[in-house]
Design an enzyme around this catalytic site. Structure first.
Site, PDB file in Angstrom:
ATOM      1  N   ARG A 113      36.191 127.390 122.850  1.00 29.14           N
ATOM      2  CA  ARG A 113      35.135 126.749 121.996  1.00 29.14           C
ATOM      3  C   ARG A 113      35.725 125.903 121.018  1.00 29.14           C
ATOM      4  O   ARG A 113      36.383 126.272 120.004  1.00 29.14           O
ATOM      5  CB  ARG A 113      34.310 127.755 121.383  1.00 29.14           C
ATOM      6  CG  ARG A 113      33.172 127.660 120.342  1.00 29.14           C
ATOM      7  CD  ARG A 113      32.453 128.844 120.137  1.00 29.14           C
ATOM      8  NE  ARG A 113      31.423 128.567 119.098  1.00 29.14           N
ATOM      9  CZ  ARG A 113      30.107 128.228 119.482  1.00 29.14           C
ATOM     10  NH1 ARG A 113      29.679 128.457 120.763  1.00 29.14           N
ATOM     11  NH2 ARG A 113      28.840 128.096 118.494  1.00 29.14           N
ATOM     12  N   HIS A 140      27.255 122.266 126.344  1.00 33.52           N
ATOM     13  CA  HIS A 140      27.410 123.825 126.154  1.00 33.52           C
ATOM     14  C   HIS A 140      26.902 124.248 127.505  1.00 33.52           C
ATOM     15  O   HIS A 140      25.496 125.022 127.644  1.00 33.52           O
ATOM     16  CB  HIS A 140      26.389 124.254 125.073  1.00 33.52           C
ATOM     17  CG  HIS A 140      26.558 125.620 124.495  1.00 33.52           C
ATOM     18  ND1 HIS A 140      27.524 126.442 125.059  1.00 33.52           N
ATOM     19  CD2 HIS A 140      26.115 126.060 123.521  1.00 33.52           C
ATOM     20  CE1 HIS A 140      27.539 127.724 124.350  1.00 33.52           C
ATOM     21  NE2 HIS A 140      26.666 127.409 123.200  1.00 33.52           N
ATOM     22  N   GLN A 143      25.529 128.279 127.725  1.00 30.47           N
ATOM     23  CA  GLN A 143      24.115 128.449 127.087  1.00 30.47           C
ATOM     24  C   GLN A 143      22.753 128.163 128.079  1.00 30.47           C
ATOM     25  O   GLN A 143      21.970 128.789 128.154  1.00 30.47           O
ATOM     26  CB  GLN A 143      24.032 127.510 125.794  1.00 30.47           C
ATOM     27  CG  GLN A 143      22.611 127.751 125.099  1.00 30.47           C
ATOM     28  CD  GLN A 143      22.411 129.249 124.537  1.00 30.47           C
ATOM     29  OE1 GLN A 143      23.105 129.870 123.959  1.00 30.47           O
ATOM     30  NE2 GLN A 143      21.139 129.686 125.061  1.00 30.47           N
ATOM     31  N   ASP A 231      17.031 122.858 118.931  1.00 32.03           N
ATOM     32  CA  ASP A 231      18.197 123.360 118.596  1.00 32.03           C
ATOM     33  C   ASP A 231      18.275 122.972 117.123  1.00 32.03           C
ATOM     34  O   ASP A 231      17.553 122.396 116.562  1.00 32.03           O
ATOM     35  CB  ASP A 231      19.383 122.873 119.124  1.00 32.03           C
ATOM     36  CG  ASP A 231      20.755 123.619 118.879  1.00 32.03           C
ATOM     37  OD1 ASP A 231      20.631 124.450 118.108  1.00 32.03           O
ATOM     38  OD2 ASP A 231      21.698 123.096 119.381  1.00 32.03           O
ATOM     39  N   CYS A 269      18.686 127.999 121.203  1.00 30.14           N
ATOM     40  CA  CYS A 269      20.149 128.776 121.474  1.00 30.14           C
ATOM     41  C   CYS A 269      20.578 129.618 120.350  1.00 30.14           C
ATOM     42  O   CYS A 269      21.478 130.460 120.705  1.00 30.14           O
ATOM     43  CB  CYS A 269      21.183 127.757 121.867  1.00 30.14           C
ATOM     44  SG  CYS A 269      21.595 126.563 120.739  1.00 30.14           S
ATOM     45  N   ARG A 297      23.104 135.541 127.772  1.00 30.14           N
ATOM     46  CA  ARG A 297      24.436 135.044 127.621  1.00 30.14           C
ATOM     47  C   ARG A 297      25.225 135.877 128.238  1.00 30.14           C
ATOM     48  O   ARG A 297      26.283 135.815 128.904  1.00 30.14           O
ATOM     49  CB  ARG A 297      24.738 134.627 126.169  1.00 30.14           C
ATOM     50  CG  ARG A 297      24.195 133.309 125.614  1.00 30.14           C
ATOM     51  CD  ARG A 297      24.412 132.211 126.205  1.00 30.14           C
ATOM     52  NE  ARG A 297      25.863 131.991 125.970  1.00 30.14           N
ATOM     53  CZ  ARG A 297      26.575 131.421 124.951  1.00 30.14           C
ATOM     54  NH1 ARG A 297      25.992 130.877 123.885  1.00 30.14           N
ATOM     55  NH2 ARG A 297      27.977 131.406 124.845  1.00 30.14           N
TER      56      ARG A 297
END
Length: 310
Positions: A113, A140, A143, A231, A269, A297
């Site tokens: 990450r 991402h 996600q 987001d 998310c 997830r």
């Protein structure tokens, strides 16, 4: 034993880097694994990843990525090692390539990450074990795979549906655009002109016959949509005092959701800045799928881990 400096040949290992690198069939297999894990269809198996170790490199902090990958790996019978910048020599000048070579001798897979996608790609180039994209500033994919799984649970296939994004055209939006080309849905992105998605991502999706519309009118984007997504306005590393004022018209509130289909879902998310990009009424309302989305997830990443390692 091969020399340490030797690069792996392409195709030797299964990396999970970005949605655009996969065909629809492979993504479908990964999602089906995730659905199966959630339904408990594989719970009677001995841990399929028993004895395997996942190294997780965190150059950006995380709640959901860390807990879901760690829990998933352990539920599959494996183990994890957590590495932050202060835990490794990356912060002291060791190259990504050398880190990849060393970790490949110790562990069975690496999740990273990070900010710069070039780090992800260099890691995958030199690692001889699978590398998984836990997030970069440009994408991402884990996600969005979880988001698609969530929609399928609630409403069935995304093919032929409309997904509307309202807000910053960030990394999550980019992965949604890539997904539109693989899952056959229309993608509408509403955002200020200075915060639009990477044009190369949009053009790639269109080259794959995807319908991707980028506009500045959130109501037009959401009109008739089956799913509305947003987001945070201030992503890690993208702090800008001017963003809230610029993005205020793109807030997902009850008035905006009223333009979508009556049975439309809302996703985020997380973490959410309540009262900024989304109101409490939407976040906690009947159309919200954010908690299922967060849970998924875990399940979809178990599918990714299984696909990478078995």
């Amino acid at each position: 034993m091969k020399p340490a400096a030797e690069k792996p040949r392409m195709g030797r290992v299964r990396h999970f880097l970005d949605i655009d690198r996969f065909d629809a069939g492979t993504l479908r297999r990964i999602l089906d694994l995730g659905h199966g894990y959630k339904r408990g269809e594989r719970s009677g198996e001995p841990g399929p990843l028993s004895g395997r170790v996942l190294a997780m490199i965190f150059e950006k902090p995380s709640t959901r990525t860390r807990v879901s990958f760690e829990t998933g790996m352990k539920q599959l019978g494996g183990d994890v090692i957590i590495l932050t910048r202060s835990d490794t020599q990356l912060g002291r000048g060791e190259t990504i390539a050398d880190t990849a070579r060393v970790l490949s001798r110790y562990v069975d897979a690496i999740m990273i990450r990070t900010d710069d996608p070039a780090k992800l790609h260099e890691l995958s180039e030199y690692a001889t074990v699978p590398v998984i994209n836990g997030l970069t500033d440009r994408s991402h994919p884990c996600q969005v795979m979880a988001d698609i799984m969530t929609f399928e649970e609630r409403r069935g296939p995304l093919t032929g549906r409309i997904v509307a994004w309202s807000g910053d055209g960030n990394n999550v939006a980019a992965s949604w655009i890539q997904a539109s080309a693989r899952f056959g849905f229309e993608m509408r992105v509403a955002c200020p002109s200075t915060l639009r998605p990477d044009p190369a991502v949009v053009e790639w999706a269109r080259s794959q016959s995807a319908t991707v519309v980028v506009m500045d009118d959130p109501a037009a984007a959401v009109a008739g949509a089956d799913l509305v997504v947003t987001d945070t306005w201030t992503s890690m590393g993208c702090e800008d005092a001017g963003r809230p004022a610029m993005l205020r018209p793109y807030q997902v509130n009850e008035a905006l959701m009223a333009h979508a289909r009556p049975d439309a879902l809302f996703m985020h998310c997380l973490p959410a800045h309540r009262g900024e990009e989304v109101t409490d009424a939407v976040m906690d309302g009947p159309q919200s799928a954010v908690w299922d989305e967060a849970e998924n997830r875990l399940h979809v990443q178990k599918g990714i881990l299984t696909w990478c390692l078995l």
